[in-house]
Design a protein around this motif. Structure first.
Motif, PDB file in Angstrom:
ATOM      1  N   ILE A  53     -37.475 -79.455 106.995  1.00  0.00           N
ATOM      2  CA  ILE A  53     -37.422 -78.056 106.574  1.00  0.00           C
ATOM      3  C   ILE A  53     -35.976 -77.602 106.425  1.00  0.00           C
ATOM      4  O   ILE A  53     -35.608 -76.927 105.461  1.00  0.00           O
ATOM      5  N   ARG A  54     -35.134 -77.998 107.375  1.00  0.00           N
ATOM      6  CA  ARG A  54     -33.710 -77.647 107.292  1.00  0.00           C
ATOM      7  C   ARG A  54     -33.078 -78.251 106.046  1.00  0.00           C
ATOM      8  O   ARG A  54     -32.327 -77.590 105.324  1.00  0.00           O
ATOM      9  N   LEU A  55     -33.403 -79.507 105.743  1.00  0.00           N
ATOM     10  CA  LEU A  55     -32.848 -80.174 104.567  1.00  0.00           C
ATOM     11  C   LEU A  55     -33.342 -79.535 103.274  1.00  0.00           C
ATOM     12  O   LEU A  55     -32.598 -79.398 102.309  1.00  0.00           O
ATOM     13  N   ARG A  56     -34.614 -79.132 103.253  1.00  0.00           N
ATOM     14  CA  ARG A  56     -35.170 -78.515 102.048  1.00  0.00           C
ATOM     15  C   ARG A  56     -34.530 -77.156 101.750  1.00  0.00           C
ATOM     16  O   ARG A  56     -34.516 -76.723 100.596  1.00  0.00           O
ATOM     17  N   LYS A  57     -33.990 -76.504 102.763  1.00  0.00           N
ATOM     18  CA  LYS A  57     -33.323 -75.222 102.554  1.00  0.00           C
ATOM     19  C   LYS A  57     -31.950 -75.392 101.925  1.00  0.00           C
ATOM     20  O   LYS A  57     -31.408 -74.456 101.348  1.00  0.00           O
TER      21      LYS A  57
END
Length: 80
Positions: A53-57
């Motif tokens: 999720i952090r990477l997708r942001k």
């Protein structure tokens, strides 16, 4: 109504709005926690999901830059 009363009413309204939003935020946080628990119960790793999720942001360029630096550091430490 005096200017002091207007300012006090305005301040009270801001405070009450913030309090309502904080309650909503807590509710959303609890919902997110429940989803992670549900995913964990079906065998998924919550830490990895949080990382995804952090990477997708991130913007693609920023993510690529971070991954390149990570690979450089891993190679320097002989971990690759």
């Amino acid at each position: 109504m005096s200017e002091g009363n207007i300012a006090a009413d305005q301040l009270r309204q801001y405070i009450e709005r913030i309090e309502r939003l904080e309650e909503e935020k807590k509710g959303v946080g609890d919902d997110i926690k429940d989803v992670y628990l549900e995913a964990k119960a079906t065998g998924y790793d919550g830490k990895i999901m949080r990382q995804i999720i952090r990477l997708r942001k991130m913007q693609p360029h920023d993510r690529q830059e971070m991954e390149a630096i990570l690979q450089t550091y891993l190679a320097a430490l002989g971990m690759e």
